[in-house]
Write a protein that holds these residues in place. Structure first.
Motif, PDB file in Angstrom:
ATOM      1  N   GLU A 264      58.648 111.266 -87.722  1.00 53.79           N
ATOM      2  CA  GLU A 264      58.272 111.376 -88.929  1.00 53.79           C
ATOM      3  C   GLU A 264      58.719 109.933 -89.676  1.00 53.79           C
ATOM      4  O   GLU A 264      58.130 109.285 -90.704  1.00 53.79           O
ATOM      5  CB  GLU A 264      58.731 112.754 -89.697  1.00 53.79           C
ATOM      6  N   SER A 265      59.997 109.761 -89.420  1.00 53.50           N
ATOM      7  CA  SER A 265      60.634 108.522 -90.144  1.00 53.50           C
ATOM      8  C   SER A 265      59.916 107.290 -89.414  1.00 53.50           C
ATOM      9  O   SER A 265      59.660 106.174 -90.234  1.00 53.50           O
ATOM     10  CB  SER A 265      62.189 108.304 -89.770  1.00 53.50           C
ATOM     11  N   VAL A 266      59.732 107.162 -88.293  1.00 56.77           N
ATOM     12  CA  VAL A 266      58.979 106.026 -87.490  1.00 56.77           C
ATOM     13  C   VAL A 266      57.577 105.714 -88.099  1.00 56.77           C
ATOM     14  O   VAL A 266      57.453 104.630 -88.533  1.00 56.77           O
ATOM     15  CB  VAL A 266      58.916 106.118 -86.053  1.00 56.77           C
ATOM     16  N   ARG A 267      56.645 106.851 -88.239  1.00 60.21           N
ATOM     17  CA  ARG A 267      55.359 106.627 -88.811  1.00 60.21           C
ATOM     18  C   ARG A 267      55.403 106.356 -90.066  1.00 60.21           C
ATOM     19  O   ARG A 267      54.323 105.525 -90.451  1.00 60.21           O
ATOM     20  CB  ARG A 267      54.731 107.890 -88.430  1.00 60.21           C
ATOM     21  N   VAL A 275      64.791 101.379 -88.616  1.00 57.06           N
ATOM     22  CA  VAL A 275      65.044 102.962 -88.835  1.00 57.06           C
ATOM     23  C   VAL A 275      66.029 103.330 -87.853  1.00 57.06           C
ATOM     24  O   VAL A 275      65.951 102.894 -86.497  1.00 57.06           O
ATOM     25  CB  VAL A 275      63.877 103.388 -88.172  1.00 57.06           C
ATOM     26  N   THR A 276      67.218 103.908 -88.367  1.00 52.74           N
ATOM     27  CA  THR A 276      68.338 104.329 -87.557  1.00 52.74           C
ATOM     28  C   THR A 276      68.258 105.787 -87.497  1.00 52.74           C
ATOM     29  O   THR A 276      68.462 106.367 -88.608  1.00 52.74           O
ATOM     30  CB  THR A 276      69.570 103.466 -88.097  1.00 52.74           C
ATOM     31  N   PRO A 312      61.374 100.382 -78.482  1.00 52.44           N
ATOM     32  CA  PRO A 312      61.041 101.051 -79.734  1.00 52.44           C
ATOM     33  C   PRO A 312      61.708 100.301 -80.858  1.00 52.44           C
ATOM     34  O   PRO A 312      62.817 100.282 -80.827  1.00 52.44           O
ATOM     35  CB  PRO A 312      61.466 102.317 -79.525  1.00 52.44           C
ATOM     36  N   ARG A 313      61.086 100.480 -82.032  1.00 52.69           N
ATOM     37  CA  ARG A 313      61.543 100.023 -83.439  1.00 52.69           C
ATOM     38  C   ARG A 313      62.224 101.004 -84.008  1.00 52.69           C
ATOM     39  O   ARG A 313      62.124 101.449 -85.130  1.00 52.69           O
ATOM     40  CB  ARG A 313      60.590  99.213 -84.312  1.00 52.69           C
ATOM     41  N   LEU A 314      63.004 101.545 -83.393  1.00 48.57           N
ATOM     42  CA  LEU A 314      63.888 102.563 -83.510  1.00 48.57           C
ATOM     43  C   LEU A 314      65.533 102.585 -83.029  1.00 48.57           C
ATOM     44  O   LEU A 314      65.578 102.282 -81.774  1.00 48.57           O
ATOM     45  CB  LEU A 314      63.397 104.071 -83.114  1.00 48.57           C
ATOM     46  N   ARG A 315      66.436 102.792 -83.817  1.00 43.89           N
ATOM     47  CA  ARG A 315      67.868 102.742 -83.192  1.00 43.89           C
ATOM     48  C   ARG A 315      68.323 103.842 -83.120  1.00 43.89           C
ATOM     49  O   ARG A 315      68.343 104.751 -84.134  1.00 43.89           O
ATOM     50  CB  ARG A 315      68.817 101.737 -84.132  1.00 43.89           C
ATOM     51  N   LEU A 316      69.048 104.268 -82.091  1.00 47.96           N
ATOM     52  CA  LEU A 316      69.433 105.748 -81.835  1.00 47.96           C
ATOM     53  C   LEU A 316      71.161 105.625 -81.591  1.00 47.96           C
ATOM     54  O   LEU A 316      71.556 105.157 -80.747  1.00 47.96           O
ATOM     55  CB  LEU A 316      68.674 106.471 -80.826  1.00 47.96           C
ATOM     56  N   ALA A 357      62.630 115.423 -94.758  1.00 47.45           N
ATOM     57  CA  ALA A 357      63.489 114.338 -95.293  1.00 47.45           C
ATOM     58  C   ALA A 357      63.409 112.955 -94.829  1.00 47.45           C
ATOM     59  O   ALA A 357      63.425 112.061 -95.239  1.00 47.45           O
ATOM     60  CB  ALA A 357      64.933 114.695 -95.406  1.00 47.45           C
ATOM     61  N   ALA A 358      63.282 112.995 -93.358  1.00 48.46           N
ATOM     62  CA  ALA A 358      62.948 111.671 -92.594  1.00 48.46           C
ATOM     63  C   ALA A 358      61.820 110.911 -93.140  1.00 48.46           C
ATOM     64  O   ALA A 358      61.818 109.887 -93.440  1.00 48.46           O
ATOM     65  CB  ALA A 358      63.125 111.995 -91.165  1.00 48.46           C
TER      66      ALA A 358
END
Length: 381
Positions: A264-267, A275-276, A312-316, A357-358
């Motif tokens: 949900e946060s990525v989209r 986005v972390t 991915p443009r996502l940090r985890l 919330a995301a």
């Protein structure tokens, strides 16, 4: 005679327990292994083992994680593919990387090669099964985002490429059987056949859209102006590198039972947003270690197949000490938590809590008018 400090002695004890446990689990498997035998192998007491690891399951997951982090070549150092692979080629390469430690059909499976990677008997209660299911959803998202970077954008211009989550889920379901089996060569066929089947999934036409029915009912994020004091360094499980938090973007805190909200946060995030996603859990020894194990092993394969521009443009990050949760303002985050903040120019300018919330916090940044020019305290965000 050199006297060890208390920390040095504790580290030596922990290393001895891990070495003994790896031998015990390799010979007997998880179910039959005994903590008393591990203590005897390490020439320690049973209490010394439990002082470092609260349960046999926590110890087993620690052994697997140690193997991933120290016994396997880090994907960051692995040679990247010379050119971006096409969809089918990428799926086949990913499957081969995933399955490379499994025996070929007709070969005698080495116990340490297969059994020690199995989670059979480990997922024996609902909390850890729920966390495992959510981690699998997160793995599918990571693979899908890498695949989407390899697919052409749709018309009209700037329309995002076709969502690839369903395809990624099918691939992981196909790979999940061999990786969980004691003798995959006998039960599921040769790994080369499995890899070829995964490649064929690249040509399958799937109606994969992103339209969760609850999103229109998610309340907007609350505009605010608060100090942003994140921890100095946490490790990104996707790239293996330290994460700094000085950039503008979205920070999402998700409990281990809410990891599917990461999409949900990525989209919803704007192009260029950082986005972390920080994973929170009340059980870092077992659930936290399971998350770290699965994602570290998974992204090792991902980095060996896809070039850095496709990651991915996502940090985890795993927030097992609650450092990022405290910075977000939620020091008591549990496994069902979902909190998110929008960060801009060193301040928290919007926050959201609860389901959705995301999405709410990420959606704030899509236009400059999303945040009012006057924050509640009268200061401009």
């Amino acid at each position: 005679m050199v006297r060890l400090t208390r920390a040095q002695q504790q580290e030596r004890t922990r290393a001895a327990v891990l070495t003994a446990a790896r031998a015990e689990f390799t010979e007997r498997g998880y179910a039959a292994a005994k903590v008393d035998e591990i203590a005897e192998r390490a020439e320690l007491t049973r209490g010394a083992v439990y002082s470092n690891f609260p349960s046999k399951r926590a110890l087993y997951l620690a052994v697997l994680l140690d193997m991933v982090e120290h016994g396997v070549t880090d994907g960051i150092e692995s040679p990247a593919p010379p050119s971006p692979p096409a969809l089918a080629e990428a799926l086949g390469a990913f499957a081969r990387t995933w399955l490379e430690r499994l025996p070929l059909a007709g070969d005698a499976p080495a116990f340490g090669q297969v059994q020690l990677r199995s989670l059979a008997g480990v997922l024996d209660d609902e909390p850890i099964r729920a966390a495992f299911g959510q981690v699998t959803r997160l793995e599918a998202l990571l693979l899908a985002l890498a695949l989407e970077s390899r697919t052409p954008a749709r018309t009209p211009a700037k329309t995002p490429p076709v969502r690839q989550v369903r395809r990624a889920e099918l691939v992981l379901r196909l790979l999940g059987g061999p990786s969980a089996s004691v003798d995959p060569a006998l039960a599921f066929g040769d790994p080369f056949d499995v890899a070829q089947a995964c490649a064929h999934l690249g040509g399958l036409t799937l109606a994969d859209t992103w339209d969760p029915p609850h999103l229109p009912y998610v309340p907007p994020a609350q505009v605010c102006r608060e100090p942003w004091n994140p921890p100095e360094r946490l490790r990104d499980l996707v790239t293996g590198r330290p994460v700094g938090f000085g950039e503008d973007g979205v920070v999402v805190l998700l409990g281990s039972h809410r990891l599917d909200a990461a999409e949900e946060s990525v989209r919803a995030a704007a192009d260029g947003d950082y986005v972390t996603v920080a994973v929170a859990t009340t059980d870092p020894a077992e659930i936290g270690r399971l998350v770290q194990l699965r994602i570290s092993d998974f992204t090792r394969c991902l980095r060996r197949v896809f070039t850095p521009d496709a990651w991915p443009r996502l940090r985890l990050v795993l927030d097992d000490r609650g450092l990022l949760a405290s910075a977000v303002g939620v020091p008591d985050a549990d496994d069902g938590a979902e909190h998110a903040v929008r960060v801009r120019q060193g301040s928290i300018v919007a926050r959201a809590h609860g389901r959705g919330a995301a999405h709410a916090a990420a959606a704030v940044g899509r236009t400059t008018s999303d945040i009012s020019h006057t924050a509640p305290d009268g200061a401009a965000p």
